[in-house]
Structure formats: structure tokens, C-alpha cells
Design a protein around this motif. Structure first.
Motif: not given
Length: 95
Positions: A52-53, A66-67, A58-60, A62-64, A46, A49
């Protein structure tokens, strides 16, 4: 992999080599399997991330996704790359 790493006099690769790094295993002097407490590993993911951003949210979706996938790594029944699979890998026994 060969172009990026093997031609250099010294290099370190961090992360799993399963599924994409097998072609350079014979070129390695050592392969080290490092483990980390799952909660700390996820905290570091996290943190990376966020960097990186550049601080953007980053709670979109794609992130969810990946997590969720990353959490599965420590579950031996996870249908994907996981700690048990990597510890049993032939890469561990190829040198």
C-alpha cells in the motif's frame, strides 16, 4: 454497501461486516467465517501495508497503533472487535 455490492449479480466481501455491513446481511447467500493463525494474519497485514505504501517506510505512529489494535483481535478480553465477539455475533445466525 447496498450501492457497491448488492446491485451486482455476484460479489465477495472480505473482512468483518460488524458495525457497517449489517444492512446487507439479508442479501447474502452465504457468510463464511475464516480464521487464520494470528502470526500469519499479522504478517499478511504488514505485507499489505508495504504494498500500500509502495515500499516506503511504514513504522510510524499510525502503523504501530493499528498493529497494536490488530493484535488485540485474537485476545478475548480485548475491548474492541475481536474473534470471540464476531463468533457470537447475530450475523452468524441471520441466514
Amino acid at each position: 454497501m447496498r450501492e457497491t455490492f448488492v446491485s451486482r449479480p455476484a460479489w465477495v466481501l472480505s473482512g468483518s461486516m460488524l458495525g457497517w455491513g449489517e444492512s446487507v446481511v439479508a442479501e447474502c447467500d452465504a457468510i463464511v467465517f475464516v480464521t487464520l493463525d494470528p502470526a500469519e494474519r499479522l504478517r499478511r497485514l504488514e505485507e499489505r501495508e508495504i504494498v500500500r505504501r509502495a515500499g516506503r517506510p511504514h513504522d510510524d505512529e499510525a502503523w504501530r497503533a493499528f498493529k497494536t489494535w490488530a493484535k488485540g483481535y485474537d485476545d478475548p478480553t480485548f475491548d474492541g472487535r475481536n474473534r470471540v465477539y464476531e463468533r457470537r455475533s447475530p450475523l452468524r445466525h441471520s441466514g
